[in-house]
Design a protein around this motif. Sequence first.
Motif, mmCIF file in Angstrom:
data_model
loop_
_atom_site.group_PDB
_atom_site.id
_atom_site.type_symbol
_atom_site.label_atom_id
_atom_site.label_comp_id
_atom_site.label_asym_id
_atom_site.label_seq_id
_atom_site.Cartn_x
_atom_site.Cartn_y
_atom_site.Cartn_z
ATOM 1 N N GLY A 53 0.836 -1.194 0.000
ATOM 2 C CA GLY A 53 0.000 0.000 0.000
ATOM 3 C C GLY A 53 0.870 1.242 0.000
ATOM 4 O O GLY A 53 2.104 1.161 -0.007
ATOM 5 N N GLN A 54 0.217 2.408 0.031
ATOM 6 C CA GLN A 54 0.947 3.677 -0.057
ATOM 7 C C GLN A 54 1.660 4.018 1.247
ATOM 8 O O GLN A 54 2.526 4.885 1.276
ATOM 9 C CB GLN A 54 0.000 4.828 -0.400
ATOM 10 N N GLY A 55 1.283 3.350 2.338
ATOM 11 C CA GLY A 55 1.870 3.669 3.627
ATOM 12 C C GLY A 55 1.037 4.694 4.383
ATOM 13 O O GLY A 55 0.547 5.656 3.784
ATOM 14 N N THR A 56 0.864 4.471 5.688
ATOM 15 C CA THR A 56 0.160 5.414 6.567
ATOM 16 C C THR A 56 1.171 6.004 7.531
ATOM 17 O O THR A 56 1.827 5.267 8.282
ATOM 18 C CB THR A 56 -0.949 4.704 7.360
ATOM 19 N N GLU A 57 1.299 7.318 7.504
ATOM 20 C CA GLU A 57 2.237 7.976 8.413
ATOM 21 C C GLU A 57 1.530 8.227 9.739
ATOM 22 O O GLU A 57 0.566 8.983 9.814
ATOM 23 C CB GLU A 57 2.735 9.292 7.813
ATOM 24 N N LEU A 58 2.004 7.563 10.775
ATOM 25 C CA LEU A 58 1.431 7.701 12.114
ATOM 26 C C LEU A 58 2.240 8.729 12.897
ATOM 27 O O LEU A 58 3.457 8.594 13.044
ATOM 28 C CB LEU A 58 1.459 6.354 12.852
ATOM 29 N N SER A 59 1.549 9.749 13.375
ATOM 30 C CA SER A 59 2.182 10.786 14.188
ATOM 31 C C SER A 59 1.598 10.694 15.595
ATOM 32 O O SER A 59 0.379 10.738 15.769
ATOM 33 C CB SER A 59 1.900 12.161 13.574
ATOM 34 N N VAL A 60 2.463 10.542 16.595
ATOM 35 C CA VAL A 60 2.019 10.405 17.976
ATOM 36 C C VAL A 60 2.416 11.662 18.740
ATOM 37 O O VAL A 60 3.611 11.983 18.854
ATOM 38 C CB VAL A 60 2.650 9.163 18.643
ATOM 39 N N LYS A 61 1.420 12.368 19.242
ATOM 40 C CA LYS A 61 1.679 13.630 19.937
ATOM 41 C C LYS A 61 1.683 13.406 21.445
ATOM 42 O O LYS A 61 0.831 12.693 21.975
ATOM 43 C CB LYS A 61 0.618 14.648 19.552
ATOM 44 N N PRO A 62 2.654 14.006 22.145
ATOM 45 C CA PRO A 62 2.743 13.796 23.600
ATOM 46 C C PRO A 62 1.587 14.460 24.335
ATOM 47 O O PRO A 62 0.898 15.316 23.818
ATOM 48 C CB PRO A 62 4.080 14.450 23.975
#
Lengths: 117, 110
Positions: free
Chosen positions: B101-110
């Motif tokens: 797949g195209q890839g899912t960018e996961l961003s985790v915010k504190p």
Amino acid sequence: NAGVTQTPKFQVLKTGQSMTLQCAQDMNHEYMSWYRQDPGMGLRLIHYSVGAGITDQGEVPNGYNVSRSTTEDFPLRLLSAAPSQTSVYFCASSYGHVGTSGVNEQFFGPGTRLTVL
Amino acid sequence: GEDVEQSLFLSVREGDSSVINCTYTDSSSTYLYWYKQEPGAGLQLLTYIFSNMDMKQDQRLTVLLNKKDKHLSLRIADTQTGDSAIYFCAEKGQGGKLIFGQGTELSVKP
């Protein structure tokens, strides 16, 4: 084991230049492949090899050549670089052909970031 | 033809659960995979599921497979900042090639 190694890490070329991206693995894997990664498009298979002396085309082979003279090495050649080949290139290897039974985990190198001006 | 689709971005708060979704087209796929790509690095196999399974759990990771809808999901419990990465879904396509797949960018915010 070093795993899958790729050189160089970064490269800038001018349109029309040629170069070879190196890939080596020390896991005695039969299957090796090259992918390119472009934003929003995932990984696309360029060429692959199921063993020494055997190569085949993937999804986007035009403008690239490969050879597999040894089990360990699988270089990717750009014959005449074009701006459309600006991308991040990943080499991967696995014990068996992806099509054979089993999980056949692919191990990836760290990538080569190529810019063609 | 063969196709694997993912949404491109997901943002969550630290400690929340993350769910990354994927749809695929090849109903004959025997294995489906989740690969993780950390910044500046290559992909690493995170987990996989065999096509005769509905669910697989591995510590904080839960993979759900709905074969009828050709839908795969990856749930990460108690998401940490170290989970920030791009997650790729992949299936074994025709001729045994891996389709990503195209890839899912996961961003985790504190």
